[in-house]
Design a protein around this motif. Structure first.
Motif, PDB file in Angstrom:
ATOM      1  N   UNK A 101      27.419  -2.974  29.419  1.00  0.00           N
ATOM      2  CA  UNK A 101      27.605  -4.419  29.565  1.00  0.00           C
ATOM      3  C   UNK A 101      29.017  -4.802  30.030  1.00  0.00           C
ATOM      4  N   UNK A 102      30.033  -4.329  29.307  1.00  0.00           N
ATOM      5  CA  UNK A 102      31.400  -4.752  29.643  1.00  0.00           C
ATOM      6  C   UNK A 102      31.797  -4.298  31.046  1.00  0.00           C
ATOM      7  N   UNK A 103      31.438  -3.068  31.374  1.00  0.00           N
ATOM      8  CA  UNK A 103      31.786  -2.544  32.703  1.00  0.00           C
ATOM      9  C   UNK A 103      31.111  -3.370  33.799  1.00  0.00           C
ATOM     10  N   UNK A 104      29.850  -3.738  33.531  1.00  0.00           N
ATOM     11  CA  UNK A 104      29.108  -4.481  34.555  1.00  0.00           C
ATOM     12  C   UNK A 104      29.675  -5.895  34.705  1.00  0.00           C
ATOM     13  N   UNK A 105      30.035  -6.512  33.593  1.00  0.00           N
ATOM     14  CA  UNK A 105      30.642  -7.857  33.682  1.00  0.00           C
ATOM     15  C   UNK A 105      31.951  -7.767  34.488  1.00  0.00           C
ATOM     16  N   UNK A 106      32.747  -6.755  34.215  1.00  0.00           N
ATOM     17  CA  UNK A 106      34.004  -6.601  34.961  1.00  0.00           C
ATOM     18  C   UNK A 106      33.730  -6.491  36.460  1.00  0.00           C
ATOM     19  N   UNK A 107      32.777  -5.650  36.827  1.00  0.00           N
ATOM     20  CA  UNK A 107      32.483  -5.449  38.252  1.00  0.00           C
ATOM     21  C   UNK A 107      31.938  -6.737  38.891  1.00  0.00           C
ATOM     22  N   UNK A 108      31.073  -7.441  38.167  1.00  0.00           N
ATOM     23  CA  UNK A 108      30.461  -8.647  38.755  1.00  0.00           C
ATOM     24  C   UNK A 108      31.461  -9.799  38.846  1.00  0.00           C
ATOM     25  N   UNK A 109      32.387  -9.875  37.900  1.00  0.00           N
ATOM     26  CA  UNK A 109      33.441 -10.901  37.991  1.00  0.00           C
ATOM     27  C   UNK A 109      34.356 -10.606  39.176  1.00  0.00           C
ATOM     28  N   UNK A 110      34.660  -9.346  39.338  1.00  0.00           N
ATOM     29  CA  UNK A 110      35.668  -8.968  40.326  1.00  0.00           C
ATOM     30  C   UNK A 110      35.110  -8.891  41.750  1.00  0.00           C
ATOM     31  N   UNK A 111      33.806  -8.580  41.854  1.00  0.00           N
ATOM     32  CA  UNK A 111      33.216  -8.336  43.181  1.00  0.00           C
ATOM     33  C   UNK A 111      31.989  -9.233  43.372  1.00  0.00           C
ATOM     34  N   UNK A 112      32.190 -10.363  44.037  1.00  0.00           N
ATOM     35  CA  UNK A 112      31.110 -11.357  44.120  1.00  0.00           C
ATOM     36  C   UNK A 112      29.879 -10.887  44.877  1.00  0.00           C
ATOM     37  N   UNK A 113      30.018  -9.809  45.649  1.00  0.00           N
ATOM     38  CA  UNK A 113      28.852  -9.348  46.406  1.00  0.00           C
ATOM     39  C   UNK A 113      27.870  -8.561  45.537  1.00  0.00           C
ATOM     40  N   UNK A 128      27.841 -14.802  29.696  1.00  0.00           N
ATOM     41  CA  UNK A 128      29.054 -14.476  30.451  1.00  0.00           C
ATOM     42  C   UNK A 128      29.119 -15.254  31.770  1.00  0.00           C
ATOM     43  N   UNK A 129      28.078 -16.043  32.036  1.00  0.00           N
ATOM     44  CA  UNK A 129      28.099 -16.883  33.234  1.00  0.00           C
ATOM     45  C   UNK A 129      27.473 -16.236  34.456  1.00  0.00           C
ATOM     46  N   UNK A 130      26.714 -15.149  34.251  1.00  0.00           N
ATOM     47  CA  UNK A 130      26.177 -14.403  35.393  1.00  0.00           C
ATOM     48  C   UNK A 130      24.715 -14.732  35.719  1.00  0.00           C
ATOM     49  N   UNK A 131      24.224 -15.825  35.154  1.00  0.00           N
ATOM     50  CA  UNK A 131      22.809 -16.187  35.340  1.00  0.00           C
ATOM     51  C   UNK A 131      22.391 -16.449  36.777  1.00  0.00           C
ATOM     52  N   UNK A 132      23.374 -16.615  37.672  1.00  0.00           N
ATOM     53  CA  UNK A 132      23.033 -16.860  39.088  1.00  0.00           C
ATOM     54  C   UNK A 132      23.002 -15.553  39.896  1.00  0.00           C
ATOM     55  N   UNK A 133      23.281 -14.433  39.247  1.00  0.00           N
ATOM     56  CA  UNK A 133      23.359 -13.161  40.002  1.00  0.00           C
ATOM     57  C   UNK A 133      22.406 -12.097  39.431  1.00  0.00           C
TER      58      UNK A 133
END
Ligand code: ZN
Length: 303
Positions: free
Chosen positions: A209-221, A248-253
């Motif tokens: 989870x934490x690693x994926x949140x970091x990657x998705x926050x940092x890399x919008x693609x 975490x705010x990722x519901x659009x991705x």
């Protein structure tokens, strides 16, 4: 007379099922479908489940019936698009031919180098394939930043087609599978090298989870699907993960995928797992089941 009666009740039942399960259901996109498993699975084999000891529910469909059963379920749930991959490329061709508007055909890459990247380039240019992956190299212990995968990333970015990769902590019981090779942090080099790559990760990297949140926050693609975890792991574990991603705010991705393999009934179970999530708003459910994938695929409609 009797025939007429039977005919009219068949017609009535048909209409009923369309109104219950078909036309009135809003459209759904399934971002993770397969024409089967990379190896033969005997008919009747119980569905996968984790963690052991556990008992998978459902029995494997015979390969001769898999396409029709999958299409029937797509009709029932109004699945308008499916991102479809398989190891046997001729079978992928057959499925695509059976429903050209419904499937985005793509090669499953189990061993890097197969299919050969030059041939693949030709096939994408010719319209045979509209995506790359699932890249399942982790099943062979190969991490996503291994340079043997570089031609596939470059090609997907160059053609601007979606790419699906298995990068997560869990997978099939294969001697060469490595959980450590699935850490989403290992995607970082790829994301840096390919800022325009439209890439999505199976199960949004579960359970990293934490690693994926970091990657998705940092890399919008970067996007993720929620596929096998809708039915392979306990529902509580799936909901914990999905809730954390949404909070975490990722519901659009995040995009729905069934990863049905040889258990097509899992498509409906996966959809219902999302529909039954009481921590999601109706809008968040529609985003996961349709809107996010429509945006990712650059489709025009938004519903
Ligand atoms: Zn898969």
């Amino acid at each position: 007379m009797k025939t007429l009666k039977i005919l009219s009740s068949v017609l009535f039942l048909g209409l009923l099922s369309v109104s219950l399960f078909g036309q009135e259901r809003p459209p759904i996109i399934d971002m993770h479908m397969h024409t089967g498993m990379p190896h033969h699975v005997p008919e009747g084999t119980p569905a996968l489940c984790r963690p052991e000891p556990c008992q998978g529910e459902g029995e494997a469909t015979a390969s001769s019936e898999l396409l029709q059963k999958t299409l029937d379920i797509m009709d029932r749930y109004n699945i308008v698009k499916g991102f479809l991959s398989g190891v046997d490329l001729e079978t992928v061709d057959q499925w695509k031919k059976a429903a050209p508007d419904r499937f985005i055909a793509s090669p499953f890459i189990f061993k890097p180098g197969t299919p050969d990247s030059l041939q693949l380039k030709k096939d994408i240019a010719a319209g045979r394939f509209g995506g790359i992956g699932e890249i399942g190299a982790q099943l062979n212990g190969i991490a996503p930043n291994d340079l043997v995968l570089e031609p596939y990333f470059a090609m997907a970015e160059g053609f601007d087609v979606p790419l699906l990769i298995h990068t997560e902590g869990i997978g099939p019981y294969l001697p060469s599978f490595r959980s450590a090779a699935g850490s989403p942090l290992m995607l970082e080099d790829v994301l840096v090298r390919h800022p325009k790559l439209r890439i999505f990760v199976e199960n949004t990297g579960y359970p990293y989870l934490d690693e994926m949140i970091a990657m998705m926050y940092q890399y919008p693609q970067l996007y993720g699907d929620i596929s096998t975890i809708t039915w392979v792991i306990p529902r509580t574990a799936f909901y914990d993960y999905l809730r954390a991603l949404v909070r975490a705010g990722l519901g659009k991705r995040i995009m729905f995928g069934s990863d049905q393999m040889v258990w097509p009934e899992k498509i409906g179970e996966g959809i219902e797992a999302i529909e039954e999530a009481d921590f999601l708003t109706e809008e968040q459910k529609r985003d996961i089941l349709y809107n996010n994938a429509a945006r990712f695929l650059k489709m025009k409609t938004n519903q």
